[in-house]
Enzyme design. Structure first.
Site, PDB file in Angstrom:
ATOM      1  N   GLY C 147     -25.552   0.723  -1.549  1.00 37.62           N
ATOM      2  CA  GLY C 147     -23.733   1.107  -1.295  1.00 37.62           C
ATOM      3  C   GLY C 147     -24.256   2.595  -2.107  1.00 37.62           C
ATOM      4  O   GLY C 147     -24.854   2.638  -3.118  1.00 37.62           O
ATOM      5  N   CYS C 148     -22.762   3.684  -1.459  1.00 41.83           N
ATOM      6  CA  CYS C 148     -22.414   5.046  -2.321  1.00 41.83           C
ATOM      7  C   CYS C 148     -22.479   4.365  -3.894  1.00 41.83           C
ATOM      8  O   CYS C 148     -22.546   5.594  -4.152  1.00 41.83           O
ATOM      9  CB  CYS C 148     -21.343   5.519  -0.974  1.00 41.83           C
ATOM     10  SG  CYS C 148     -20.188   4.470  -0.896  1.00 41.83           S
ATOM     11  N   TYR C 149     -21.202   4.171  -3.803  1.00 46.62           N
ATOM     12  CA  TYR C 149     -20.711   3.700  -5.118  1.00 46.62           C
ATOM     13  C   TYR C 149     -21.826   2.926  -6.163  1.00 46.62           C
ATOM     14  O   TYR C 149     -21.849   4.033  -6.602  1.00 46.62           O
ATOM     15  CB  TYR C 149     -19.677   2.922  -5.042  1.00 46.62           C
ATOM     16  CG  TYR C 149     -18.479   3.627  -5.282  1.00 46.62           C
ATOM     17  CD1 TYR C 149     -18.062   4.198  -5.335  1.00 46.62           C
ATOM     18  CD2 TYR C 149     -17.610   2.892  -3.848  1.00 46.62           C
ATOM     19  CE1 TYR C 149     -16.451   5.034  -4.519  1.00 46.62           C
ATOM     20  CE2 TYR C 149     -16.281   2.956  -3.486  1.00 46.62           C
ATOM     21  CZ  TYR C 149     -15.680   4.107  -3.728  1.00 46.62           C
ATOM     22  OH  TYR C 149     -15.103   5.009  -3.592  1.00 46.62           O
TER      23      TYR C 149
END
EC number: 1.2.1.38
Lengths: 342, 342, 342, 342
Positions: C147-149
């Site tokens: 995921g991006c985070y």
């Protein structure tokens, strides 16, 4: 102290409805009554308008005549085509102020072409700054609030047309924030799409505000005016900056004086000092139009630039201004003239 | 494998210089040489262009002929008026690409009126998309890169003027991001001022890019073209959206075909499908112009809208494109045609 | 010259799909094959991704195994829960790179709690910067992109945890642009709502990326790490800035040296010079993470700040980086390390 | 009707000064007197604050004691360190409200460390929402308005600390619009730099608002509180969103009740309904703080998020609120509680 006016807002969960409520909360003569909605009926206003904290717990009710009856003033902030049925069933003593397009156009053929369906009729046009309009609004009980683009462009060009400074072929390019499109769930209105980007739409005379501008400007000019209108979508929530130009008429002179005379009597139109040009931020949240005008000698054109907040002067503020006039309150009651900047 | 071209950039700490370096880092035939600056000389590039990580530790040197000599290509991204002295002392075999205004105008009187001071001269004009220009750029060793507004507006209007579709009185309203003003420390360019606001400036023919547009469009039309130009400042860093219109010429027809024919051969000009309109985000960071065209039958005008990234196709990308042509590289080498969106 | 890799993208009309295509268009070893979509199947890509001009006329096809079969690489950019069925039916020799969450978590109970439904399984985790991961990705044919985070926070905190500089109670507050939420038609993602506003959501451990961060950081630390994660939504399209902090471990020292050593070998992680702090714009469109680290002596905490583009290094760029590793291409092939700024 | 209060504003061309004037124009008990400035003295206010149209023609005068004398209230919106000399020479019957930092800190050593130079002294601290403060402000003639970050973070954390819900090690990450930095001509505040980007600065306890938060929170807690503070700069003009967290104290319970009790009596602090989270836009231009609180059970932390407009409640609105209290006007006089949204 007189009794407060009891005011209902139909379409309270949308952007125009929210702005009406923001202004009405600061209006000293008003008591807020029914708040109605379509699909959002039954939910608290706070879920849709978290900035309106004092009204957070008010429940939205269905938009019906029954809910709206019994108020002194009813503001309609509904999708186009939904006002007529409701208005027909509200008493003639109730002031109905329609923020939609239904009653703006005088020409049924124009309505038919641009909106389709049957023309509901024509109500006094809520742009008091145009010649003759303010008188028609006094005592009126039905008012059609102008579109956001027609408000600023009509105010910007009316002085020049009335004074014969320009020939009647105007070009308008107006940059608008996204709230003008309402709370519509369309991909092109997503934050990811609009931030960092300028785009255009409805080019080549395809925007529904074109006939409204044409109607206003032709009335002022006393002859047909052609309007080439291009709207731009720019990355901000609120505000319209309209660049309006037209060929100078032969012998045109005294441009600044014409605009000074026009603005002198208008409480909500502010002519900037020479050398300054409008910025929409200066009008944010205020019921004002800021103007500047110049002559492009090389190109032989007059250029007028106007700024407004599309939700305030361009919709809800204009609506409250009309309410004030219709009900014989001081025209400026409850309406800010100072923008929130920077 | 041939030897890489050794390239210097004068003005490397500014926005145009930074964009040149971003593109040159991705150019397969180039080796980056001297990076020069004015007041920032002696500091690392990373302090001014943190996005150019691979060059972060390179030290900026003074902008002098000595530093710039010994390169195959020198890009000048300097304030107006500073290019002539340097260019005069660089060898005639060195390709000098000037991103400033000094050598753009052919008419010394126009230079005098708009910029003041003595006219430095005129170099081949780096807009290959205008008729005849590409040939003049092949083998050239001095090139004047166009201004950002003239790039997109000239490309947008050239096909219509060349084909006689419009009469020569054009109206241009172009919305630009703030990077077009450079890294100037002016209050009106502060983030607090520009975010959430659209404003205008240099209205009424006062912008210095006006004579450049007039020059380009008159050359294409073969007769004088008057240009009414209004620039808007909009809340984004990069991008220009230009709305260009003019009265339709009598008997004008085949509008779309004219534009299709023009775009077919241009690697960096993209005509959108009918019904789609340009958005600057689609060109962000790309060396492209996106166009759309329509006829406003009611107003009797042709409307062309063009989008570009003012720093890429409007400045640095156009400069690299010219380098490619001048040095007989494939014109598209190292130049992105895909924007960074959303 | 070897044969190009034939690559398909499932979910090509979304933001992750669009970014994959932007990068793949610049990848020298790739040929773009099938582009699939759900509801948008049958329409041209240009209607959804106007910035991808070279692919504007490509028609989107249905997301089916039949359409995706016959490619060397298949990127899945689908809503969570849609990857398993497709992946199961693609040959084991096809490289399947999943940008969704389906195969990221190792613990079925965690999957059940955070996503619900049956756990599809666990694939090699596509964050080569974490210890041991790069080796597992070489030759892999199934890869789960983070995921991006988790991408930026894991990279930011891994060096400190691996070196024992902090105790395992980390606090992460990460500000993200709106594209992280995808092209979802939700009112809170409208431009009018997000521009000029910062908000938060999924506070108090409610964000689905929390278990992924916990998994990554605990693996690096070799013991359970608690993560307090708060995501902010900020008015920009792209970018994440993560502020990560934790109490200093007793006797912690050599902080900068630890980060320098970590970054020295990582082509896409850039430690800024002392005194500089990350800005997301420096990573816009680039496959990079920019880091800075400091000690707050008064508060007794280590503070690490990391910036990335959520669509590039945080999704599509990370996916292409994994493809390069899996297929034994140079890891940096086709991946920009320079941001588009300003 | 009582006589209006005659009010002067020193520093009227800056952002805090402009916001003071915006609010004072809507305050029913106030008459606006001298408007002073430094370098801008002699120019019209309209050149610097075009949104304040009703005051456009007022001329700025020099910031001197002579100009400021003779008013009932003097607001100082000056750079840090400039208030003491002026305040010392204004009569003790004049209410002086200082928006600068000079008189905020009680500890001369803290002043010395964070600001340098001699400590001017300590005035009643203008945050009525903290325990005991409101009483000290009644009748006061010297008031130190808090910094923008300390305002929202102190209000957000005070209830939890007073009730013993958390241990005294708090982590604050607060995202601010650019107007918090004032109208400073610095490259990192240019629109081109801030739009589309989030960055951080003064990380690791280096921000001057840290000791002010520490002072406030320690007073509420009755013991030393350590504050880890990281400010973020986000692309908007106004607004702060503060994410505040700390480890839960043993046996902590009744979190929501504690916050409900606190907010019940505060006219400008609004606890959002469960499930809603603050957005700065809801407080734009309003003198309000919006709060939400939750427990992260996995991480064992309390998380409180607060939103405010840094120029309104965070500076000028707080100052007017203090004036109201000091002069025994109703505390809410002239202060909007409704934000301008969307």
């Amino acid at each position: 102290m007189r009794m407060p006016l009891r005011v209902a807002v139909a379409g309270a969960s949308g952007y125009a409805g929210g702005e009406l409520l923001r202004l009405l909360l600061g209006h000293p003569e008003v008591e807020i009554g029914a708040l109605t909605a379509g699909g959002n009926a039954g939910t608290p206003l706070g879920a849709h308008q978290p900035h309106l904290a004092p009204l957070a717990d008010r429940t939205l009710v269905e938009t019906t005549v029954e809910q709206l009856a019994g108020h002194d003033v009813v503001f309609l902030a509904l999708p186009h085509g939904h006002s007529a049925e409701i208005a027909a069933r509200l008493g003639q003593d109730v002031l109905v102020v329609d923020c939609g397009a239904d009653y703006r156009l005088a020409d049924p053929a124009a309505w038919q072409r641009w909106y389709g369906g049957e023309h509901a009729g024509t109500w006094p046009y809520g742009l008091p700054e145009l010649p003759g309009n303010r008188d028609k609004l006094r005592g009126a009980r039905r008012i059609a609030v102008p579109g956001c683009y027609p408000t600023v462009t009509s105010i910007a060009l009316a002085p020049a047309l009335a004074a014969g400074l320009i020939t009647p072929e105007v070009v308008v390019v107006a940059a608008s924030g996204t709230s003008g499109a309402g709370k519509s769930l369309k991909p092109n209105l997503l934050g990811s799409e609009v931030m960092g980007s300028v785009s255009t739409y409805a080019v080549g005379g395809a925007h529904r505000h074109t006939p409204e501008m044409t109607q206003n400007l032709s009335a002022v000019a006393g002859r047909p005016v052609s309007v080439s209108f291009t709207p731009l979508l720019v990355p901000m929530s609120r505000g319209i900056l309209a660049t309006c130009s037209a060929p100078l008429a032969e012998g045109a002179s005294g441009v600044r004086e014409v605009y000074q005379a026009f603005c002198a009597d208008e409480p909500f139109v502010h002519l900037l000092p020479e050398g300054s040009w409008p910025a929409t931020s200066s009008t944010l949240g205020a019921n004002t139009v800021h103007l500047q005008v110049t002559v492009d000698a090389d190109a032989g054109r007059l250029v007028v630039v106007g700024a407004e907040d599309n939700l305030t002067k361009g919709t809800a503020g204009g609506a409250v201004q009309c309410m004030n006039i219709a009900l014989d309150l001081p025209e400026t009651t409850g309406l800010p003239t100072v923008g929130v900047a920077p």
